[in-house]
Enzyme design. Structure first.
Site, PDB file in Angstrom:
ATOM      1  N   ASP A 108       0.861  -1.131  -0.168  1.00  0.00           N
ATOM      2  CA  ASP A 108       0.097  -0.082   0.009  1.00  0.00           C
ATOM      3  C   ASP A 108       0.835   1.380  -0.170  1.00  0.00           C
ATOM      4  OD1 ASP A 108      -2.530   1.103   0.151  1.00  0.00           O
ATOM      5  OD2 ASP A 108      -2.783   0.653   2.175  1.00  0.00           O
ATOM      6  N   HIS A 109       0.003   2.701   0.155  1.00  0.00           N
ATOM      7  CA  HIS A 109       0.867   3.886   0.067  1.00  0.00           C
ATOM      8  C   HIS A 109       2.259   3.790   0.536  1.00  0.00           C
ATOM      9  CE1 HIS A 109      -2.842   5.964  -0.071  1.00  0.00           C
ATOM     10  NE2 HIS A 109      -3.359   5.030   0.614  1.00  0.00           N
ATOM     11  N   GLU A 181      -3.246   8.638   6.657  1.00  0.00           N
ATOM     12  CA  GLU A 181      -2.653   7.283   5.811  1.00  0.00           C
ATOM     13  C   GLU A 181      -1.388   7.419   6.583  1.00  0.00           C
ATOM     14  OE1 GLU A 181      -2.924   8.402   1.873  1.00  0.00           O
ATOM     15  OE2 GLU A 181      -0.805   8.642   1.726  1.00  0.00           O
ATOM     16  N   HIS A 225      -9.604   8.453   3.881  1.00  0.00           N
ATOM     17  CA  HIS A 225      -9.507   7.263   4.461  1.00  0.00           C
ATOM     18  C   HIS A 225     -10.354   7.293   5.953  1.00  0.00           C
ATOM     19  CE1 HIS A 225      -5.368   6.887   2.449  1.00  0.00           C
ATOM     20  NE2 HIS A 225      -6.066   5.834   1.924  1.00  0.00           N
ATOM     21  N   HIS A 264      -9.475   4.486  -3.232  1.00  0.00           N
ATOM     22  CA  HIS A 264      -8.953   4.433  -2.049  1.00  0.00           C
ATOM     23  C   HIS A 264     -10.080   4.749  -1.037  1.00  0.00           C
ATOM     24  CE1 HIS A 264      -4.472   3.514  -2.111  1.00  0.00           C
ATOM     25  NE2 HIS A 264      -4.707   3.877  -3.376  1.00  0.00           N
ATOM     26  N   ASN A 286      -9.847  -0.162  -1.997  1.00  0.00           N
ATOM     27  CA  ASN A 286      -9.158  -0.426  -0.685  1.00  0.00           C
ATOM     28  C   ASN A 286     -10.425  -0.629   0.246  1.00  0.00           C
ATOM     29  OD1 ASN A 286      -7.130  -0.353  -2.318  1.00  0.00           O
ATOM     30  ND2 ASN A 286      -6.039   1.069  -1.474  1.00  0.00           N
TER      31      ASN A 286
HETATM   32  O1  LIG Z   1      -7.527   3.404   1.047  1.00  0.00           O
HETATM   33  C1  LIG Z   1      -7.452   2.494   1.958  1.00  0.00           C
HETATM   34  C2  LIG Z   1      -5.945   1.948   2.140  1.00  0.00           C
HETATM   35  O2  LIG Z   1      -4.914   2.429   1.242  1.00  0.00           O
HETATM   36  C3  LIG Z   1      -8.532   2.180   2.994  1.00  0.00           C
HETATM   37  O3  LIG Z   1      -9.209   3.150   3.442  1.00  0.00           O
HETATM   38  P1  LIG Z   1     -10.320   2.746   4.234  1.00  0.00           P
HETATM   39  O4  LIG Z   1      -9.614   2.631   5.618  1.00  0.00           O
HETATM   40  O5  LIG Z   1     -10.894   4.058   4.263  1.00  0.00           O
HETATM   41  O6  LIG Z   1     -10.997   1.794   3.859  1.00  0.00           O
HETATM   42  O1  LIG Z   2      -3.631   4.257   4.383  1.00  0.00           O
HETATM   43  C1  LIG Z   2      -4.274   3.380   4.342  1.00  0.00           C
HETATM   44  C2  LIG Z   2      -4.436   2.147   5.089  1.00  0.00           C
HETATM   45  O2  LIG Z   2      -5.796   2.206   6.013  1.00  0.00           O
HETATM   46  C3  LIG Z   2      -3.312   1.760   5.931  1.00  0.00           C
HETATM   47  O3  LIG Z   2      -3.340   2.268   7.287  1.00  0.00           O
HETATM   48  P1  LIG Z   2      -2.272   1.938   8.126  1.00  0.00           P
HETATM   49  O4  LIG Z   2      -1.048   2.901   7.918  1.00  0.00           O
HETATM   50  O5  LIG Z   2      -3.030   2.275   9.600  1.00  0.00           O
HETATM   51  O6  LIG Z   2      -1.885   0.499   8.180  1.00  0.00           O
HETATM   52 ZN   LIG Z   3      -1.868   9.266  -0.559  1.00  0.00          ZN
HETATM   53 ZN   LIG Z   4      -5.158   4.569   0.839  1.00  0.00          ZN
END
Ligand SMILES: O=C(CO)COP(=O)(O)O
Ligand SMILES: O=C[C@H](O)COP(=O)(O)O
Ligand SMILES: [Zn+2]
Ligand SMILES: [Zn+2]
Length: 359
Positions: A108-109, A181, A225, A264, A286
């Site tokens: 992810d990110h 995030e 998010h 996202h 996501n």
């Molecule tokens: O985009 C996300 C992870 O990158 C998840 O977003 P949510 O936690 O809002 O479902």
């Molecule tokens: O960035 C979005 C995801 O919900 C990841 O969350 P986290 O960094 O808390 O693991």
């Molecule tokens: Zn971002």
């Molecule tokens: Zn995200």
């Protein structure tokens, strides 16, 4: 013919990743991506995918990967996030075939300051490729959305060239996802940067296509998010249709949806926004916050309902003061309750996105 006739069960890599996303695009559905922080969380999503006859995407965030390695491990050089991501990938690679569904294994990110994490994962991908002919992960995300657009595109292109050699898909972000995030607070970013412009999408599409077709774009259309009070998040999925039309016109494409989009902040989204986004070319959504909550629910209810069996190792109101309570405090009993409630939330995502029954 279903998806399983064109892509294998288990973790998919290389050309198969494109096939899975293209199949989703052609058949008008998207695949949910669940953030996983432990083998238990990953297994719950896989179990639900098997039962829903759906492909699934499992992803680790930088913090989630570190958690996989263990909260007690130092992470000053991203060593826990790298080792944890590799451990999660091996776990998922080993068990995914048992569930009989195609699985895309993703990270992810990754913001600019976290690039050492990205580099560590790519090293592991290349080492795995040398040994097996496949990278460890199916795909990775680079999130340089807070940097100037030119820098975002240039850095992604540099990585994409390296990734293309071993067949790894790239997800990039343009426009900022609001909320939080990876500990970065985006709750106060100005509204305009939550909505991406068509020219930006075209710049990315044109530049990346010179290297490979294996990429997707997380374009901001108001995504946030986390879960908030209804009405606080204004999604505008119709912007994605504008992006598609713009790119389509530039390349004179016969393909109605030339761009693969990623949604996202899927948690708490309204069904109509999800349906519209998918109709405009979203192939991945996501979901993290909602599955986190769902995982808690089963455990919370078990602990509350069985409180009198959990306050001591021996002695409960039903069987008397000498009765052992091992059957209640074994983690395979109470953690399992969290897996069951999380699996139910995953099933809703497979249904909302239309991926259920697509094998
Ligand atoms: O985009 C996300 C992870 O990158 C998840 O977003 P949510 O936690 O809002 O479902
Ligand atoms: O960035 C979005 C995801 O919900 C990841 O969350 P986290 O960094 O808390 O693991
Ligand atoms: Zn971002
Ligand atoms: Zn995200």
């Amino acid at each position: 013919m279903g998806l399983i006739d064109i892509a294998p069960a288990g973790v998919v890599a290389g050309k198969d990743v494109y096939k899975v996303f293209d199949y989703a695009r052609q058949n008008g559905f998207a695949i949910p991506a669940f953030n996983v922080t432990s083998s238990s969380v990953a297994n719950a999503a896989l179990e639900a995918a098997r039962d829903a006859k759906s492909p699934v995407i499992l992803q680790v965030s930088q913090g989630g990967a570190a958690y996989f390695a263990g909260k007690g491990v130092a992470n000053d050089k991203q060593q826990a996030s790298i080792a944890g991501a590799v451990a999660a990938a091996h776990h998922i690679r080993n068990i995914a075939p048992l569930y009989g569904v195609p699985v895309i294994l993703h990270s992810d990110h990754c913001a600019k300051k976290l690039l050492p994490w990205f580099d560590g994962m790519l090293d592991a991908d290349e080492a795995h490729y040398q040994k097996t002919g496949e990278p460890l992960f199916s795909s990775h995300m680079l999130d340089l959305s807070e940097e100037p657009k030119e820098e975002n595109i240039e850095t992604c292109k540099k990585y994409l060239a390296r990734m293309a050699k071993i067949g790894i898909w790239l997800e990039m972000e343009i426009g900022i996802t609001g909320g939080e995030e990876d500990g970065v607070n985006n709750e106060h970013v100005d509204n305009a940067s939550l909505y991406t412009q068509p020219e930006d999408i075209w710049d990315i599409y044109r530049e990346f296509s010179e290297i490979t077709p294996n990429f997707s774009i997380a374009a901001g259309f108001g995504n946030v998010h986390g879960v908030y009070k209804p009405g606080n998040v204004q999604l505008r999925p119709e912007l994605l249709r504008k992006h598609q039309d713009f790119v389509k016109e530039q390349i004179k494409s016969k393909e109605d949806k030339p761009v693969f989009f990623v949604f996202h902040g899927g948690s708490g989204s309204e069904k109509k926004d999800i349906t519209n986004a998918v109709s405009y070319g979203v192939v991945k959504m996501n979901v993290d916050t909602d599955t986190q909550y769902a995982y808690l629910e089963g455990i919370r209810d078990f602990v509350l309902n069985k409180k009198d069996y959990l306050m001591s190792q021996v002695g409960n109101p039903e069987k008397g003061p000498d009765a052992p309570n091992k059957k209640f405090y074994d983690p395979r009993v109470w953690v399992r309750e969290g897996e069951k409630t999380m699996a139910k939330r995953c099933t809703i995502a497979y249904q909302d996105l239309g991926s259920a029954g697509k094998l």
